[in-house]
Design an enzyme around this catalytic site. Structure first.
Site, mmCIF file in Angstrom:
data_model
loop_
_atom_site.group_PDB
_atom_site.id
_atom_site.type_symbol
_atom_site.label_atom_id
_atom_site.label_comp_id
_atom_site.label_asym_id
_atom_site.label_seq_id
_atom_site.Cartn_x
_atom_site.Cartn_y
_atom_site.Cartn_z
ATOM 1 N N ARG A 74 11.375 3.880 3.288
ATOM 2 C CA ARG A 74 10.995 2.892 4.310
ATOM 3 C C ARG A 74 12.250 2.116 4.685
ATOM 4 O O ARG A 74 12.942 1.574 3.810
ATOM 5 C CB ARG A 74 9.917 1.934 3.795
ATOM 6 C CG ARG A 74 9.677 0.780 4.770
ATOM 7 C CD ARG A 74 8.476 -0.053 4.443
ATOM 8 N NE ARG A 74 7.249 0.658 4.762
ATOM 9 C CZ ARG A 74 6.040 0.099 4.776
ATOM 10 N NH1 ARG A 74 5.906 -1.175 4.460
ATOM 11 N NH2 ARG A 74 4.969 0.803 5.075
ATOM 12 N N LYS A 118 25.975 -3.719 -0.916
ATOM 13 C CA LYS A 118 27.451 -3.680 -0.946
ATOM 14 C C LYS A 118 28.010 -2.983 0.291
ATOM 15 O O LYS A 118 29.203 -2.829 0.438
ATOM 16 C CB LYS A 118 27.930 -2.914 -2.187
ATOM 17 C CG LYS A 118 27.427 -3.462 -3.497
ATOM 18 C CD LYS A 118 27.930 -2.573 -4.634
ATOM 19 C CE LYS A 118 27.086 -2.760 -5.875
ATOM 20 N NZ LYS A 118 27.292 -1.672 -6.836
ATOM 21 N N HIS A 145 5.647 5.871 11.317
ATOM 22 C CA HIS A 145 5.014 5.622 10.012
ATOM 23 C C HIS A 145 3.997 6.740 9.859
ATOM 24 O O HIS A 145 2.777 6.514 9.875
ATOM 25 C CB HIS A 145 4.353 4.249 10.018
ATOM 26 C CG HIS A 145 3.924 3.759 8.663
ATOM 27 N ND1 HIS A 145 4.002 4.548 7.528
ATOM 28 C CD2 HIS A 145 3.406 2.576 8.276
ATOM 29 C CE1 HIS A 145 3.545 3.843 6.499
ATOM 30 N NE2 HIS A 145 3.183 2.649 6.928
ATOM 31 N N ARG A 173 0.803 -1.219 0.000
ATOM 32 C CA ARG A 173 0.000 0.000 0.000
ATOM 33 C C ARG A 173 0.842 1.278 0.000
ATOM 34 O O ARG A 173 0.592 2.197 -0.775
ATOM 35 C CB ARG A 173 -0.914 0.038 1.226
ATOM 36 C CG ARG A 173 -2.185 -0.724 1.071
ATOM 37 C CD ARG A 173 -2.629 -1.235 2.414
ATOM 38 N NE ARG A 173 -1.686 -2.242 2.882
ATOM 39 C CZ ARG A 173 -1.751 -3.516 2.541
ATOM 40 N NH1 ARG A 173 -2.711 -3.938 1.786
ATOM 41 N NH2 ARG A 173 -0.840 -4.386 2.957
ATOM 42 N N THR A 174 1.807 1.351 0.898
ATOM 43 C CA THR A 174 2.521 2.617 1.073
ATOM 44 C C THR A 174 3.242 2.998 -0.224
ATOM 45 O O THR A 174 3.114 4.114 -0.727
ATOM 46 C CB THR A 174 3.514 2.521 2.253
ATOM 47 O OG1 THR A 174 2.796 2.100 3.410
ATOM 48 C CG2 THR A 174 4.175 3.863 2.528
#
Ligand code: NCD
Length: 310
Positions: free
Chosen positions: A109, A88, A137, A58-59
């Site tokens: 995120r 890396k 959030h 969703r986000t």
């Protein structure tokens, strides 16, 4: 804080009531724009980078849709931990510095609690947290409050049950911050002791005079609440001493539970509903979670508009 002062969006604690009201009315306008069906040119020429180190449906997709709907463009990495230079060993800070040269806004995120702040500290372009560890959030919290306002007609004087993994759920933590901005709200926290709300969030409730209590049984309060907010056990954030198998079914919401709720009340869940709401609840008018996910598009359009349209 006024909307013009917001550069980055990394926590709901940046918001006051006035800013929320502005955001919500802008989101109402964004819904109308979306429903017109024609792409706008409001953010033409702007590029949004979606930098996701943790899974998301969703986000990420609603942010991408929001940018495209406003006429902007998107560059995206959906599995940055594996496919970006993080694999890396590149630091988050260096990745942000580099993407600053490509994008006008970065939606991030990341699995670390302080990732939003760290990114904002080195970024010249706005950072929007799409989830920082178990702490933040903000855009989910904002869309949750927007949903409550639309469904219940207000954000004040409501009785909430917040249920689930209250210890690790960043969405519940954001709801605590935002509920505290409004007046006359009351909360019952529903969880086993091992997943109880951390003290730092109880302090926020006390400081804002939000009355709250705790129980392990939703049945104690089900018939009197206005909003049931549930979130899954955050399996990926559980410490080794808590067994997922033992607690995974504690928060199941079935039709019998919802039938005991007031007629004018709602059930919200940020989704995914893993061990939470059964599909048999979906057709009940109190089931607001898919409307909530849709509201995510309007709130994210409004946030991009606020940050990028000068
Ligand atoms: C939430 C998240 O990732 O924090 N989901 C979401 O953004 N809609 C909640 C969750 O995964 O439990």
């Amino acid at each position: 804080m006024s909307t013009t002062q917001l550069k980055h969006i990394i926590s709901t604690s940046q918001f006051d009531r006035k800013t929320l009201e502005k955001l919500f009315s802008l989101a109402d306008k964004m819904e109308k724009l979306h429903k017109k069906g024609k792409p706008s040119t409001i953010l033409a020429g702007k590029i949004m980078s979606a930098l996701f180190y943790e899974p998301s449906t969703r986000t990420r997709l609603s942010f991408e849709t929001a940018m495209l709907k406003l006429g902007g463009q998107v560059i995206s990495t959906e599995n940055a931990a594996q496919f970006s230079s993080a694999a890396k060993g590149e630091t988050l800070e260096d990745s942000i510095r580099v993407i600053n040269g490509y994008a006008d806004v970065i939606v991030l995120r990341h699995y670390e609690d302080d990732s939003g702040e760290r990114a904002a500290a080195v970024s010249q372009v706005p950072i929007i947290s799409g989830g920082s560890g178990k702490k933040e959030h903000p855009t989910q919290g904002l869309l949750d409050m927007y949903t409550i306002r639309k469904e219940m007609g207000k954000n004040d004087n409501l009785y909430f049950a917040l249920m689930g993994d209250l210890k690790h759920s960043r969405t519940i933590h954001e709801q605590i911050n935002l509920i505290s901005l409004y007046k006359g709200n009351r909360i019952t926290l529903v969880s086993p002791k091992s997943l109880a709300l951390p003290e730092e969030y109880k302090k926020i409730l006390r400081a804002n005079k939000v009355s709250f209590d705790e129980t392990e049984k939703l049945s104690d309060v089900i018939s009197t609440i206005d909003v049931l907010s549930v979130n899954r056990v955050q399996k990926e954030r559980l410490p080794a001493n808590i067994s997922y198998e033992k607690i995974k079914d504690l928060f199941i919401i079935d039709m019998k539970t919802v039938s005991a709720m007031k007629k004018k009340s709602i059930v919200i869940d940020p989704l995914p509903r893993i061990g939470t709401i059964l599909p048999e609840v979906d057709s009940d008018p109190r089931a607001a979670y898919f409307r909530q996910a849709q509201n995510g598009l309007y709130i994210r359009m409004a946030l991009l508009h606020m940050l990028l349209k000068k």
